[in-house]
Design an enzyme around this catalytic site. Sequence first.
Site, PDB file in Angstrom:
ATOM      1  N   TYR A 488       4.083  -9.651  -0.158  1.00 52.68           N
ATOM      2  CA  TYR A 488       2.873  -8.992  -0.669  1.00 52.68           C
ATOM      3  C   TYR A 488       1.674  -9.921  -0.525  1.00 52.68           C
ATOM      4  CZ  TYR A 488      -0.168  -6.062  -3.513  1.00 52.68           C
ATOM      5  OH  TYR A 488      -1.205  -5.273  -3.944  1.00 52.68           O
ATOM      6  N   SER A 568       0.952  -1.451   0.860  1.00 55.65           N
ATOM      7  CA  SER A 568      -0.400  -1.591   0.327  1.00 55.65           C
ATOM      8  C   SER A 568      -1.014  -2.880   0.868  1.00 55.65           C
ATOM      9  CB  SER A 568      -0.369  -1.546  -1.206  1.00 55.65           C
ATOM     10  OG  SER A 568      -1.635  -1.308  -1.744  1.00 55.65           O
ATOM     11  N   ASP A 652      -2.699   9.979  -0.356  1.00 60.23           N
ATOM     12  CA  ASP A 652      -2.916   8.634  -0.894  1.00 60.23           C
ATOM     13  C   ASP A 652      -4.412   8.414  -1.085  1.00 60.23           C
ATOM     14  OD1 ASP A 652      -3.008   5.972  -1.564  1.00 60.23           O
ATOM     15  OD2 ASP A 652      -1.643   5.314   0.013  1.00 60.23           O
ATOM     16  N   HIS A 687       0.267   7.182  -3.070  1.00 59.45           N
ATOM     17  CA  HIS A 687       0.482   5.765  -2.796  1.00 59.45           C
ATOM     18  C   HIS A 687       1.905   5.323  -3.117  1.00 59.45           C
ATOM     19  CE1 HIS A 687      -1.260   1.979  -1.628  1.00 59.45           C
ATOM     20  NE2 HIS A 687      -0.913   1.392  -2.750  1.00 59.45           N
TER      21      HIS A 687
END
Length: 715
Positions: A488, A568, A652, A687
């Site tokens: 991430y 993301s 999203d 999302h």
Amino acid sequence: MKYIAAVASLALLSACSPQPEETSTEASMQTSVPSSITYPTTVRGNVTDTYFGTSVADPYRWLEDDRSAETEAWVKAQNEVTFAYLNEIPLRAKIKDRLTELWNYEKVGSPFKEGNYTYFYKNDGLQNQYVVYRTDAEGNTEVFLDPNTFSEDGTTSLASLSFSKDGSIAAYAISEGGSDWRKIIVIDVETKEQLEPVLVDVKFSGISWYGNEGFYYSSYDKPEGSELSAKTDQHKLYYHKLGTAQADDAVIFGGTEAEKHRYVGGYVTEDDNYLLISASVSTSGNKLFIKDLTKPESELVTIVGDTDSDTGLLDNVGSKLYLVTNRNAPNQKIVTVDASAPQPANWQDFIAETDYVLSASTGAGYIFAEYMVDAIAQVQQYDYDGNKVREVALPGVGSVGGFSGKRDEETLYYSFTNYSTPSTIYAYEPDAGESEVYEQPQTAFNSDDYESKQVFYTSKDGTKVPMIITHKKGLELDGNNPTILYGYGGFNVSLTPSFSMANAMWLELGGVYAVANLRGGGEYGKAWHDAGIQLQKQNVFDDFIAAAEYLIAEDFTSSERLAIRGGSNGGLLVGAVMTQRPDLMQVALPAVGVLDMLRYHTFTAGAGWAYDYGTAEDSKEMFEYLYGYSPVHNVKSGVEYPATLVTTGDHDDRVVPAHSFKFAAELQAKAGGSNPQLIRIETNAGHGAGTPVSKTIEQYADIYGFTLWNMGIKE
């Protein structure tokens, strides 16, 4: 309770577009075998933008219009090609069947008391959404709310649930099709009857009750144009008094230019004495205000008047406030101050900063300080005078959640998990310091067959970065194991060990699952976060590249058997690394990614991410830096990129799907070699939060089937 922090955490990854000169075609979309693909034609427009004298083409700008017939046709055409490919992979159906079998076990959440009932969430196994149950004093249990009845296809989910002071009234928020826009429904707890019209157009909001009279919530004015992609920039805190129309709800904060912030949230203390308001312009740093609710005409008092730090309320005892802050304490500390003069000059250290990142909660009259020690949880218990009661003995090495509740609770609950152990609920007696299993899931996955180990590898600039690697016991290090590397690296988010049945499926398939704790995250506090933002963002990509190189050098896998995955901000990570080092991996899996770094801030609440990214308008240097790694702008003609399956949802409104649309279009137009460049677009999905179980299982069967097939694994 957990301390109130900036509402920006809810938004983490959290002019009309020109039309194409001609419409996209749906012709030539079928494929007979997975190795042979004819992509839909994606029309290139002639839109350009100029940044500091540099002209940048944006040929797929038209795909930003999520309401156009052309975009709808493009989505349909891409999905037809993608599913024609996936349908030819024999492993896919077998994976789906086994994943369905693994997923089908009872899952129960921690109980919590409200009024005359004890509530808990439960999923029987394959229900699309968790059901809320309640038990009365006589032990009778019944369904309270069943989100599976909210919509026929299971895509309307329960986003939050909050009870009035005495527990007699409940307000719950729903999300339709995965959207961040919510509706709030107020019901009588006993009869379950709706008490008033539905509140609409609520976004990035909690529901915080003031007694039984009403509650505070947050939202933006509905934007002009598409509600799924148009920019939302001024967040407002409202108070809704029961029995009145939503149109009459008072704006408490955010209604003026002086109070303009992108994220605003309100929280009422357990004793109903104070309202705390957090306001921020980005996902890092917040202002904090307090209002004395015992004095109706009282003014807002500023606790912190700048956004240089993150500060939130942990609890209060009378006028004594307990605050959690990273102000002059990058790893966070707890301070106390009186509400009459709550500014930083008057703060007194209560639990001082340590070498490890602190998060805190309260319950049963105690304070619990959880520390991340190399991403592994340790918990210390304190009384309200600052005396350490004990270190809580945890069941093992992993992550915990919970240790929170009302002040008069006698028993608290917490969950424990790691990468191979399903989340188990423990009952904790805080006076005695004893834990016992409250709810342990029974699954078809044998955790005892797998093991995790933490390693520290060296990144490009010499920084040591931790990574946890999980696999079947007795794994042969022959460089031939299918491996997913996950990361991430942003927004102060920490990746701590947690169980996922989808990941368990990968382990059962013989795969290695590795999670790298990259800079940009929060594992080592604010300094670790800031080392991976803006002009330091390349550190995050270098950390991920070094993780992949470590796995290959240590013979866990090879480039031919390595996949990289992230969602993301992690989708940005995958997009950047696959365009910088396409030779390093065989498969790339960017999910709901931020992929157009020159325009991300023009959609929904994207401008709030500027603390981490900077924007192309900030300076020539910042523009050039973003342009240098933006995945959409760094796909090169003729380069053989890894087999790529881009995934996104058409609803999203956190990271708009145009990011993924543009990236897939560039890959299909430019990539060399025979590796597939596909995009899987989930319809009526957002999302990720609230995605029905049925859709989640299908998605992972597709992802794993695609991954193994392109690693040359046919069985």
